[in-house]
Design a protein around this motif. Sequence first.
Motif, PDB file in Angstrom:
ATOM      1  N   PHE A  89      58.991  37.697  68.234  1.00  0.00           N
ATOM      2  CA  PHE A  89      57.753  37.169  68.803  1.00  0.00           C
ATOM      3  C   PHE A  89      58.030  36.260  70.000  1.00  0.00           C
ATOM      4  O   PHE A  89      57.288  36.271  70.988  1.00  0.00           O
ATOM      5  CB  PHE A  89      56.967  36.401  67.739  1.00  0.00           C
ATOM      6  N   GLN A  90      59.107  35.473  69.916  1.00  0.00           N
ATOM      7  CA  GLN A  90      59.415  34.576  71.029  1.00  0.00           C
ATOM      8  C   GLN A  90      59.798  35.354  72.280  1.00  0.00           C
ATOM      9  O   GLN A  90      59.325  35.038  73.380  1.00  0.00           O
ATOM     10  CB  GLN A  90      60.549  33.618  70.661  1.00  0.00           C
ATOM     11  N   TYR A  91      60.632  36.364  72.143  1.00  0.00           N
ATOM     12  CA  TYR A  91      61.010  37.156  73.311  1.00  0.00           C
ATOM     13  C   TYR A  91      59.817  37.940  73.864  1.00  0.00           C
ATOM     14  O   TYR A  91      59.703  38.130  75.075  1.00  0.00           O
ATOM     15  CB  TYR A  91      62.167  38.086  72.972  1.00  0.00           C
ATOM     16  N   LEU A  92      58.925  38.384  72.974  1.00  0.00           N
ATOM     17  CA  LEU A  92      57.688  39.005  73.451  1.00  0.00           C
ATOM     18  C   LEU A  92      56.848  38.002  74.220  1.00  0.00           C
ATOM     19  O   LEU A  92      56.247  38.329  75.250  1.00  0.00           O
ATOM     20  CB  LEU A  92      56.897  39.563  72.264  1.00  0.00           C
ATOM     21  N   ALA A  93      56.784  36.771  73.735  1.00  0.00           N
ATOM     22  CA  ALA A  93      56.001  35.732  74.405  1.00  0.00           C
ATOM     23  C   ALA A  93      56.522  35.453  75.805  1.00  0.00           C
ATOM     24  O   ALA A  93      55.743  35.215  76.741  1.00  0.00           O
ATOM     25  CB  ALA A  93      56.023  34.451  73.573  1.00  0.00           C
ATOM     26  N   LEU A  94      57.837  35.493  75.985  1.00  0.00           N
ATOM     27  CA  LEU A  94      58.436  35.168  77.277  1.00  0.00           C
ATOM     28  C   LEU A  94      58.204  36.255  78.324  1.00  0.00           C
ATOM     29  O   LEU A  94      58.501  36.045  79.496  1.00  0.00           O
ATOM     30  CB  LEU A  94      59.934  34.920  77.108  1.00  0.00           C
ATOM     31  N   THR A 103      57.455  27.004  74.553  1.00  0.00           N
ATOM     32  CA  THR A 103      57.953  25.948  73.673  1.00  0.00           C
ATOM     33  C   THR A 103      56.866  24.935  73.337  1.00  0.00           C
ATOM     34  O   THR A 103      56.888  24.322  72.266  1.00  0.00           O
ATOM     35  CB  THR A 103      59.160  25.234  74.314  1.00  0.00           C
ATOM     36  N   LEU A 104      55.910  24.746  74.237  1.00  0.00           N
ATOM     37  CA  LEU A 104      54.786  23.858  73.934  1.00  0.00           C
ATOM     38  C   LEU A 104      53.930  24.423  72.809  1.00  0.00           C
ATOM     39  O   LEU A 104      53.538  23.698  71.892  1.00  0.00           O
ATOM     40  CB  LEU A 104      53.933  23.648  75.184  1.00  0.00           C
ATOM     41  N   TYR A 163      51.589  35.358  70.703  1.00  0.00           N
ATOM     42  CA  TYR A 163      52.851  35.750  70.065  1.00  0.00           C
ATOM     43  C   TYR A 163      53.600  34.519  69.560  1.00  0.00           C
ATOM     44  O   TYR A 163      54.208  34.543  68.481  1.00  0.00           O
ATOM     45  CB  TYR A 163      53.736  36.515  71.058  1.00  0.00           C
ATOM     46  N   MET A 164      53.569  33.440  70.335  1.00  0.00           N
ATOM     47  CA  MET A 164      54.309  32.248  69.930  1.00  0.00           C
ATOM     48  C   MET A 164      53.655  31.560  68.749  1.00  0.00           C
ATOM     49  O   MET A 164      54.347  30.949  67.915  1.00  0.00           O
ATOM     50  CB  MET A 164      54.434  31.282  71.118  1.00  0.00           C
ATOM     51  N   THR A 168      55.574  30.765  65.291  1.00  0.00           N
ATOM     52  CA  THR A 168      55.603  29.436  64.684  1.00  0.00           C
ATOM     53  C   THR A 168      55.187  29.482  63.222  1.00  0.00           C
ATOM     54  O   THR A 168      55.770  28.801  62.371  1.00  0.00           O
ATOM     55  CB  THR A 168      54.688  28.488  65.473  1.00  0.00           C
ATOM     56  N   ILE A 169      54.186  30.288  62.909  1.00  0.00           N
ATOM     57  CA  ILE A 169      53.762  30.432  61.517  1.00  0.00           C
ATOM     58  C   ILE A 169      54.889  31.054  60.686  1.00  0.00           C
ATOM     59  O   ILE A 169      55.168  30.612  59.559  1.00  0.00           O
ATOM     60  CB  ILE A 169      52.486  31.287  61.434  1.00  0.00           C
ATOM     61  N   ALA A 170      55.552  32.070  61.243  1.00  0.00           N
ATOM     62  CA  ALA A 170      56.676  32.687  60.533  1.00  0.00           C
ATOM     63  C   ALA A 170      57.777  31.664  60.284  1.00  0.00           C
ATOM     64  O   ALA A 170      58.376  31.621  59.196  1.00  0.00           O
ATOM     65  CB  ALA A 170      57.217  33.869  61.340  1.00  0.00           C
ATOM     66  N   TRP A 171      58.041  30.808  61.269  1.00  0.00           N
ATOM     67  CA  TRP A 171      59.104  29.814  61.124  1.00  0.00           C
ATOM     68  C   TRP A 171      58.743  28.747  60.100  1.00  0.00           C
ATOM     69  O   TRP A 171      59.615  28.228  59.388  1.00  0.00           O
ATOM     70  CB  TRP A 171      59.409  29.167  62.469  1.00  0.00           C
ATOM     71  N   ALA A 172      57.466  28.405  59.988  1.00  0.00           N
ATOM     72  CA  ALA A 172      57.040  27.434  58.988  1.00  0.00           C
ATOM     73  C   ALA A 172      57.321  27.951  57.581  1.00  0.00           C
ATOM     74  O   ALA A 172      57.867  27.234  56.728  1.00  0.00           O
ATOM     75  CB  ALA A 172      55.555  27.130  59.153  1.00  0.00           C
ATOM     76  N   PHE A 173      56.975  29.207  57.315  1.00  0.00           N
ATOM     77  CA  PHE A 173      57.263  29.794  56.007  1.00  0.00           C
ATOM     78  C   PHE A 173      58.772  29.874  55.771  1.00  0.00           C
ATOM     79  O   PHE A 173      59.254  29.609  54.664  1.00  0.00           O
ATOM     80  CB  PHE A 173      56.636  31.187  55.905  1.00  0.00           C
ATOM     81  N   TYR A 174      59.508  30.240  56.819  1.00  0.00           N
ATOM     82  CA  TYR A 174      60.967  30.334  56.706  1.00  0.00           C
ATOM     83  C   TYR A 174      61.569  28.983  56.322  1.00  0.00           C
ATOM     84  O   TYR A 174      62.418  28.895  55.415  1.00  0.00           O
ATOM     85  CB  TYR A 174      61.537  30.814  58.046  1.00  0.00           C
ATOM     86  N   SER A 175      61.128  27.912  56.966  1.00  0.00           N
ATOM     87  CA  SER A 175      61.695  26.590  56.705  1.00  0.00           C
ATOM     88  C   SER A 175      61.367  26.109  55.297  1.00  0.00           C
ATOM     89  O   SER A 175      62.206  25.489  54.625  1.00  0.00           O
ATOM     90  CB  SER A 175      61.182  25.591  57.749  1.00  0.00           C
TER      91      SER A 175
END
Length: 302
Positions: A89-94, A103-104, A163-164, A168-175
């Motif tokens: 998702f991050q690379y898609l966002a870029l 990053t914001l 996408y970002m 971020t939601i995916a990373w929250a669940f991961y953490s």
Amino acid sequence: MRQPRQHLTAATALLLTVPPLLWAGNAVVGRLVRELVSPLTLNFIRWLLAFLVLLPFAAAVLRRGSPLWPHWRRYAVLGLLGIGCYNAFQYLALQTSTPINVTLVGSSMPFWMLATGLLFFGQRVSRREVVGALLSMAGVLLVLSRGQWSQLLALRLVPGDVYMILATIAWAFYSWMLSRTAEPAGVRQDWAAFLMAQMVFGLAWSGLFAAGEWGVGAAVIHWSWPLAAALVFIVIGPAVLAYRCWGAGVQRAGPNAAAFFINLTPLFAALLSAAFLGELPHWYHGAAFALIVGGILVSSRR
């Protein structure tokens, strides 16, 4: 069940500061090579090379009889969220947004982390954590508005921002899943084995996504020395070292406190963008830094 509140030491703070710096570099490099390689293919190559780098240190975890396999479902989900989805998702966002904007948007992490913990993991939210989240988000909005709050009224989301948000939601669940220990101590305490256990499944997910990109004819790759140099940085820094530091930091400080360090990423991205993309920082970057650090200190106080 409420998780015990851990104390944030200077060593833990350093562990949690390294990943935002490397991930800011990842955003800048991902933007620089967006015309050389398509996003899902970049994500797959990144993790394939990281797998090869880590293999000599953690090959034993892949053998038959390893304590990994009884817990393969957990690691498959960790690999999907933290390696497959987040980075894709991050690379898609870029592709459609700048490193600072990406990053914001990712700095909404404290909100998503608190909400995820409350709704799905039975974690209560303290008043200090709410105040810390508000201070940190104020810093993010200050940068987003370029020091002029009226500009927030004209804010429009581009596809990269959406996408970002998903990343971020995916990373929250991961953490949050990282903070819940379910595997044997032999795997958990060996950082290389623990990362490899996630990576072997994450590599499969990212390969599946890349295959879909090639299948629809959207894949692009132009091999060159700049792309090779970018891959070396992405593999050693954001893929291996950052994940090592983040995993250790989350276990020491807890997901909620760790989430506030994510808000350092746009400030590092602003500095790196100034160095490599010619975008100079302004006074509001310093003010935002003070607000974000204030949010970290408030949220982590006993």
